[in-house]
Design a protein around this motif. Sequence first.
Motif, PDB file in Angstrom:
ATOM      1  N   ARG A 215      -2.311  29.115   6.093  1.00  0.00           N
ATOM      2  CA  ARG A 215      -2.329  30.575   5.958  1.00  0.00           C
ATOM      3  C   ARG A 215      -3.602  31.155   6.577  1.00  0.00           C
ATOM      4  N   GLN A 216      -4.727  30.551   6.284  1.00  0.00           N
ATOM      5  CA  GLN A 216      -5.985  31.062   6.810  1.00  0.00           C
ATOM      6  C   GLN A 216      -6.070  30.900   8.326  1.00  0.00           C
ATOM      7  N   PHE A 217      -5.563  29.789   8.837  1.00  0.00           N
ATOM      8  CA  PHE A 217      -5.592  29.597  10.283  1.00  0.00           C
ATOM      9  C   PHE A 217      -4.731  30.640  10.984  1.00  0.00           C
ATOM     10  N   GLN A 218      -3.635  30.993  10.358  1.00  0.00           N
ATOM     11  CA  GLN A 218      -2.782  32.032  10.934  1.00  0.00           C
ATOM     12  C   GLN A 218      -3.536  33.366  10.967  1.00  0.00           C
ATOM     13  N   GLU A 223      -5.062  27.874  16.245  1.00  0.00           N
ATOM     14  CA  GLU A 223      -3.892  27.028  16.439  1.00  0.00           C
ATOM     15  C   GLU A 223      -4.305  25.571  16.262  1.00  0.00           C
ATOM     16  N   ASP A 224      -3.576  24.848  15.430  1.00  0.00           N
ATOM     17  CA  ASP A 224      -3.885  23.447  15.167  1.00  0.00           C
ATOM     18  C   ASP A 224      -2.565  22.703  14.992  1.00  0.00           C
ATOM     19  N   ALA A 225      -2.222  21.877  15.961  1.00  0.00           N
ATOM     20  CA  ALA A 225      -0.933  21.186  15.964  1.00  0.00           C
ATOM     21  C   ALA A 225      -0.780  20.258  14.763  1.00  0.00           C
ATOM     22  N   GLU A 226      -1.877  19.616  14.341  1.00  0.00           N
ATOM     23  CA  GLU A 226      -1.806  18.693  13.210  1.00  0.00           C
ATOM     24  C   GLU A 226      -1.499  19.444  11.915  1.00  0.00           C
ATOM     25  N   VAL A 227      -2.160  20.568  11.716  1.00  0.00           N
ATOM     26  CA  VAL A 227      -1.903  21.381  10.528  1.00  0.00           C
ATOM     27  C   VAL A 227      -0.456  21.855  10.518  1.00  0.00           C
ATOM     28  N   GLU A 228       0.020  22.319  11.652  1.00  0.00           N
ATOM     29  CA  GLU A 228       1.392  22.826  11.747  1.00  0.00           C
ATOM     30  C   GLU A 228       2.413  21.725  11.480  1.00  0.00           C
ATOM     31  N   ALA A 229       2.170  20.516  12.015  1.00  0.00           N
ATOM     32  CA  ALA A 229       3.105  19.405  11.816  1.00  0.00           C
ATOM     33  C   ALA A 229       3.140  18.974  10.353  1.00  0.00           C
ATOM     34  N   LEU A 230       1.976  18.857   9.727  1.00  0.00           N
ATOM     35  CA  LEU A 230       1.924  18.464   8.319  1.00  0.00           C
ATOM     36  C   LEU A 230       2.548  19.529   7.424  1.00  0.00           C
TER      37      LEU A 230
END
Length: 239
Positions: A215-218, A223-230
């Motif tokens: 939520r905070q990254f959004q 953008e962080d592919a690892e966060v999005e995948a997890l």
Amino acid sequence: MSNDPFFHHPELADLITKPEDSFFRDFSITKLASILTDRGLPTGWWHSDEERNAMRQAALSEHRSEDLWVFAYGSLMWDPAIRFTEVRRARVQGYQRRFILKDIHGGRGTREAPGLMAALDRGGECEGLLFRIDREAIETETDILWRREFVGPAYFPVFVPAQMSEGTVNALTFVADYDAELIVPELSRTEQLEYLVTGSGFLGDSADYLRNIARQFQLFGIEDAEVEALYSGMNLLVK
């Protein structure tokens, strides 16, 4: 320079916990021991205050008498607990955010049901936030920072070049210590997701930790592919 820490990024003002409201502002081993004892969890695995302070003094021994920049890549981004005079978006080359910290001590998981958190590891690049500590406050604020980040073995402090829009600064950050029991770089995706779904402790659930990061990254525009995948994988498991 403006007296407003959020002068360069006013959009961050409502996204970062005020130091006086942070759980970690007065965090101590005494406080931790009381929490763990009340929960029936093991104690005594941490650094002593003397050990922690010696590590802090060694890390800062070559820092010149000027303001100190701290690079944050995880929960420190929105709950630093320190008083800072400036916050900036920044990128660090040669290091990446990885979910390889297996929490077993009660924060967001236990030995029976481990939790998962992020650490900074070598390789790639990482976007995060820089916090500037006034040189007159370095002693007080780094003591708070070390009590937050160096409860027990997990990281080692390093200074890295951090790139912001107006140039590069030498910033203090905390990198995964492969000799620490909590750092497990070979975790499989299955294990990561299991720990995220089941890990829970006095700081909250591991799942909430990841949700907060996503939520905070959004909101930050990171953008962080690892966060999005997890995050996607965890949501599939909990449906």
